[in-house]
Design an enzyme around this catalytic site. Structure first.
Site, PDB file in Angstrom:
ATOM      1  N   PHE B 123       0.860  -1.182   0.000  1.00 29.22           N
ATOM      2  CA  PHE B 123       0.000   0.000   0.000  1.00 29.22           C
ATOM      3  C   PHE B 123       0.891   1.226   0.000  1.00 29.22           C
ATOM      4  CE2 PHE B 123      -4.557   1.009   1.291  1.00 29.22           C
ATOM      5  CZ  PHE B 123      -5.113   0.070   0.456  1.00 29.22           C
ATOM      6  N   GLN B 237      -8.191  14.425   4.610  1.00 27.37           N
ATOM      7  CA  GLN B 237      -7.571  13.679   3.522  1.00 27.37           C
ATOM      8  C   GLN B 237      -8.494  13.532   2.318  1.00 27.37           C
ATOM      9  OE1 GLN B 237      -6.643   9.219   3.844  1.00 27.37           O
ATOM     10  NE2 GLN B 237      -4.623  10.138   3.637  1.00 27.37           N
ATOM     11  N   HIS B 239      -8.812  11.297  -0.693  1.00 26.05           N
ATOM     12  CA  HIS B 239      -8.315  10.053  -1.262  1.00 26.05           C
ATOM     13  C   HIS B 239      -8.152  10.288  -2.757  1.00 26.05           C
ATOM     14  CE1 HIS B 239      -8.031   5.874  -2.482  1.00 26.05           C
ATOM     15  NE2 HIS B 239      -7.983   5.509  -1.220  1.00 26.05           N
ATOM     16  N   LEU B 253     -15.521   5.414  -3.179  1.00 31.63           N
ATOM     17  CA  LEU B 253     -14.119   5.021  -3.098  1.00 31.63           C
ATOM     18  C   LEU B 253     -13.712   3.931  -4.091  1.00 31.63           C
ATOM     19  CD1 LEU B 253     -11.548   5.531  -1.433  1.00 31.63           C
ATOM     20  CD2 LEU B 253     -12.220   3.602  -0.011  1.00 31.63           C
ATOM     21  N   GLU B 256      -7.196   1.804  -2.792  1.00 32.93           N
ATOM     22  CA  GLU B 256      -5.771   1.902  -3.079  1.00 32.93           C
ATOM     23  C   GLU B 256      -5.208   0.521  -3.413  1.00 32.93           C
ATOM     24  OE1 GLU B 256      -3.952   4.547  -0.297  1.00 32.93           O
ATOM     25  OE2 GLU B 256      -2.000   3.615  -0.495  1.00 32.93           O
ATOM     26  N   ARG B 312      -1.014   9.397  -0.048  1.00 31.56           N
ATOM     27  CA  ARG B 312      -2.264   9.853  -0.667  1.00 31.56           C
ATOM     28  C   ARG B 312      -2.268  11.340  -0.999  1.00 31.56           C
ATOM     29  NH1 ARG B 312      -6.600   6.276   2.873  1.00 31.56           N
ATOM     30  NH2 ARG B 312      -6.206   4.355   1.737  1.00 31.56           N
ATOM     31  N   HIS B 378     -12.128  11.900   2.140  1.00 30.10           N
ATOM     32  CA  HIS B 378     -12.132  10.523   2.616  1.00 30.10           C
ATOM     33  C   HIS B 378     -11.978  10.395   4.125  1.00 30.10           C
ATOM     34  CE1 HIS B 378     -11.572   6.247   2.353  1.00 30.10           C
ATOM     35  NE2 HIS B 378     -10.333   6.281   2.796  1.00 30.10           N
ATOM     36  N   ARG B 413      -2.708  10.543   6.572  1.00 30.48           N
ATOM     37  CA  ARG B 413      -2.773   9.149   7.014  1.00 30.48           C
ATOM     38  C   ARG B 413      -2.341   8.210   5.899  1.00 30.48           C
ATOM     39  NH1 ARG B 413      -6.402   5.051   6.406  1.00 30.48           N
ATOM     40  NH2 ARG B 413      -8.104   6.318   5.571  1.00 30.48           N
TER      41      ARG B 413
END
Lengths: 260, 617
Positions: B123, B237, B239, B253, B256, B312, B378, B413
């Site tokens: 990730f 955040q 995304h 969404l 990722e 991100r 997000h 994050r």
């Protein structure tokens, strides 16, 4: 944009009726989008459940033109351009208000199932199981608890035998435990005596409506029925077990066999 | 109203919110023998946690044995641009593996490695494959495992029960919660010794968001009203990959995990543009050619990670820049291609929900065509300020964990650190609450007046003759936030936004819920628009105050990180006169071993030259 007609059931446990709304429908919209537009502009107090709007939480299940559907995954272009869209709550459960049913019975069934009982770890403190042994378990664990399988189950919906059968959702929940290589509980007596696996008459209506495409009947319920039959009704096995004192093994044994 | 006639329920602990953090906290409380209740706005198992897709980060070392807590800790700090609470990032990295293994013992069925262990995937921002996962539905597995375990732990679950206000005794300690059951509209008074907030973020303040309807910031607002502080709230955040078409699902969404499985981002010229956006801090650990990136994906040692797996904030800004430069996709995003990278069967097996989601909602087959994606709101890195070890807030007896709490993630994050956050800090909050209760000499008691006041305020939108439509108010709020406090921010623009938000306050005071109290979403909406306004104001004001660009907070008028801003967190609280007050607070010095590990050269850390003497517990 085109104007469409919606008939939405409005009412509560005392009774109710369909109310007609007209609303503009935009490109790519799903039924839930239109219900939200109606709610924002024409019927602020229209009761409906929804959360994720992406088919992942199973909150917005309702009966759309007579079929149980997730409103968030039902595209408007699946219907004929002039077709009236009729929305009503899941019929197998009592209604709270408008499109919101009282699904608390389902949660009670879940609590009746004995919890997962983990086998001891291997000598190095780790738990091992293999992907090919859990593919089926993971299929059952895709369930998002929309309760549409419960809604169409003949035993629950038409015969109202909620006293005798926990329903397809909980059959696959138990199947997911029974087939889990790490679960140490014997699920077979519970399936027969408590949860009523024999009540299912394999019409596969549950499988047909599952939004996660879980093969509820063939992969879940039928194998469970077979294990119950093996345990309780096979005369040769019963005699054999009575003589040897052995219990029928129902778990996959790949873990043990590959360790050697 | 006679308080003695109210339906009253007593608990030692009331957990507000039944997502991953709330359920884990409740299980911890119950295991200490505390009478524990959980209330949730929705049915059990429907919380926003179910939408988490990619996985939970924990340095189990199953997929790559070189991984350990120190590297996870360093990744988290670097991803958060060193604004994280050092101690929380340490606790998280150290305890996540035990929490993941515990989930397995409670019935979670993770994808496996060839050796039969919990498998882990790559990730963004994580040096090694670290995310324990179940296809692309890890959140569902997490919540279901906690739910099915939790219902047998003697916890009282109160479903579809909404918290209205926190109630305190005369010494300012938590003593109760005012709430109501949605299905009947009936009020309920919880008399409790502690409350654990696990209410998630406030993404619903923006129109394009991956968040479910519940994300209205109620917990943040309730805690703020009760005297708790909000911290790092400017860091929201975006995304990088949300769906952009059709319009009705804009923001939904796209995990990722698509990039973790090898998916690449392309502009309309077919270029893998992420190679042009590698920040200096990450340059030495990122591939600089397509060939190297592909060799890394094939598992070749000594190669570096593809730039699609940068953090991100970086990827989201890059996508936005490509679209602005006219190199976007036809529907206003960029292309995310997995079809040409993996065979159809592998895609369906590893990314089943993405396959399903695009087929059903966009009529796109992702095994054949690329997806079109763009940034979507997000996650809230900021939230309620808590003690790093006990998770208690500035209010005695009030705890917070999960997304609604601040500290772990700093300015940005890393994907996968949210689900592990829930279980690590859920557990710690439960423990913290237990210790607080043990030390209490006498149960706090709330007097009648604050109780009556709370219920009176709650019924006002129903009792009003006329007033504003709460749904249209939310739309208005969306416009302000999208226009003034978006992914790229500017001082003057935010100041205008703050003014517009102030003007909205009077409208929200006058909001009208049509209909009766029984299962009335209009009433619910009328109550939550106030929370949304408050959260929006906090984000806008803190965002205006932070004059730098760091992590998810990007200012066109203040480019780049500023050293002086790396030394402070912004705290928002309710002043004595009821206005919103902001303060820059000095960040505490980290333990020496933490700062050494955090800033270490990766080779020094892996060879043991740095960090070898760090305590393991």
């Amino acid at each position: 944009m085109a104007e469409r007609t919606f008939r939405i059931w409005r009412g509560d446990s005392e009774g109710g009726d369909f109310v007609e709304y007209k609303s503009e429908v935009g490109e790519g919209q799903v039924v839930l989008d239109v219900l939200h537009t109606i709610q924002a502009h024409q019927a602020n107090d229209l009761a409906l459940r929804w959360n994720c709007k992406a088919g992942k939480c199973g909150s917005c299940s309702m009966e759309i033109n007579g079929k149980p559907k997730l409103a968030c995954m039902t595209r408007m272009n699946m219907y004929e351009p002039g077709e009236t869209i009729t929305c009503q709550p899941l019929k197998a459960f009592p209604v709270v208000r408008d499109l919101v049913p009282d699904v608390s019975w389902n949660y009670k069934q879940n609590k009746r199932i004995a919890p997962f009982k983990c086998k001891p770890a291997d000598a190095d403190g780790k738990h091992r199981m293999y992907q090919e042994d859990i593919d089926r378990v993971q299929e059952f664990r895709k369930c998002i608890e929309c309760f549409m399988c419960q809604d169409v189950c003949h035993v629950l919906r038409d015969r109202d035998r909620k006293d005798a059968f926990a329903g397809p959702r909980y059959m696959i929940r138990v199947a997911g435990l029974e087939m889990n290589p790490l679960d140490d509980e014997d699920r077979i007596p519970e399936l027969k005596h408590e949860l009523g696996v024999a009540m299912c008459n394999i019409t596969r209506c549950c499988t047909e409506v599952c939004p996660e495409h879980i093969n509820i009947t063939d992969n879940g319920i039928i194998p469970m029925k077979e294990r119950v039959v093996d345990r309780f009704y096979d005369p040769l096995l019963i005699a054999f077990r009575a003589l040897t004192g052995r219990r029928k093994r129902t778990k996959l044994r790949t873990v043990e066999s590959t360790k050697e | 109203m006679d308080v003695s006639e109210l339906l009253t329920i007593e608990h030692d602990v009331l957990v507000i919110g039944a997502g991953g953090a709330g359920l884990r906290a409740a299980i911890e409380c119950s295991s200490q023998g505390l009478s524990t209740g959980v209330i949730s706005k929705s049915l059990l198992g429907k919380a926003h946690t179910v939408m988490a897709e990619g996985g939970m980060a924990a340095a189990l070392g199953n997929a790559d044995s070189r991984d350990n807590w120190k590297i996870h800790f360093r990744d988290t700090m670097r991803g958060g641009k060193f604004l994280n609470a050092w101690r929380m990032a340490e606790l998280h990295a150290k305890q996540a593996p035990a929490r993941v293994r515990e989930l397995q013992e409670w019935g979670a069925v993770f994808d496996r490695t060839k050796d039969g262990l919990i498998n882990q995937r790559n990730f963004g921002g994580h040096r090694y494959p670290r995310l324990a996962h179940v296809g692309d539905r890890t959140g569902l597995e997490l919540i279901r495992s906690l739910q099915d375990h939790g219902i047998h732990q003697g916890i009282d679950f109160h479903m579809e029960c909404t918290a209205l206000e926190l109630l305190k005794d005369e010494e300012g300690r938590i003593a109760g919660v005012a709430g109501y059951w949605r299905d009947t509209g009936r009020f309920v008074l919880f008399r409790v010794k502690t409350v654990i907030m696990a209410t998630g973020g406030g993404g619903r303040c923006w129109p394009v968001t991956s968040n479910s309807w519940e994300y209205t910031g109620d917990g943040l607002a309730m805690a703020y009203d009760a005297g708790a502080e909000l911290m790092d709230i400017e860091f929201t955040q975006f995304h990088p990959t949300g769906m952009v078409w059709p319009p009705s699902v804009r923001g939904t969404l796209v995990t990722e995990g698509v990039r973790g499985e090898g998916g690449v981002l392309l502009n309309n010229k077919g270029e893998r543009f992420m190679f042009n956006y590698v920040p200096e801090r990450f340059a030495s650990e990122t591939a600089d050619t397509v060939e190297e990136a592909d060799r890394w994906l094939a598992g070749e040692e000594g190669t570096r990670r593809p730039p699609e797996l940068l953090t991100r904030d970086v990827v989201a800004r890059a996508i936005r820049a490509e679209v602005e430069a006219g190199r976007g996709s036809p529907k206003g995003g960029v292309f995310l291609d997995i079809a040409s990278r993996r065979d159809a069967e592998a895609i369906k097996r590893k990314l089943p929900s993405m396959y399903h989601q695009f087929r059903e909602l966009a009529e796109v087959d992702i095994t054949k065509e690329p997806m079109q994606v763009g940034p979507t709101l997000h996650y809230f890195m900021g939230g309620i300020r808590v003690d790093h070890d006990t998770q208690m807030t500035a209010v005695q007896g009030l705890f917070a964990c999960g997304e609604c709490a601040a500290g772990l993630h700093g300015a940005n994050r890393l994907g996968g650190n949210s689900l592990s956050d829930l279980i690590v800090f859920g557990q710690l909050a439960g423990k913290g609450a237990g210790e607080y209760i043990k030390a209490l000499e006498k149960a706090p008691h709330v007097e009648d007046d604050p109780i009556k006041e709370a219920f009176r305020r709650a019924t006002a939108p129903l009792n009003r003759e006329t007033g504003e439509n709460p749904y249209l108010i939310q739309e208005e709020l969306h416009e302000i936030m999208a226009q003034h406090v978006g992914i790229i921010r500017e001082g003057e623009e935010m100041r205008e936004g703050i003014k517009k938000l102030e003007e909205m306050a009077s409208k929200i005071e006058n909001v009208k819920a049509i209909g009766a109290s029984q299962y009335n979403p209009a009433w619910h909406q009328a109550l939550s628009v106030r929370s949304m306004l408050l959260v929006s104001q906090a984000v806008a004001m803190a965002g205006e105050m932070r004059e730098e660009s760091r992590g998810a907070h990007t200012r066109v008028d203040f480019e780049g990180e500023r050293e002086e801003w790396g030394k402070v967190n912004i705290v928002v609280r309710k002043a004595a006169d009821g206005t919103m007050e902001l303060e820059k607070i000095e960040r505490p010095e980290p333990a020496k071993y933490l700062s050494e590990i955090g800033y270490a050269d990766i080779d020094d850390l892996e060879s043991g030259k740095v960090g070898a003497d760090a305590p393991e517990e």
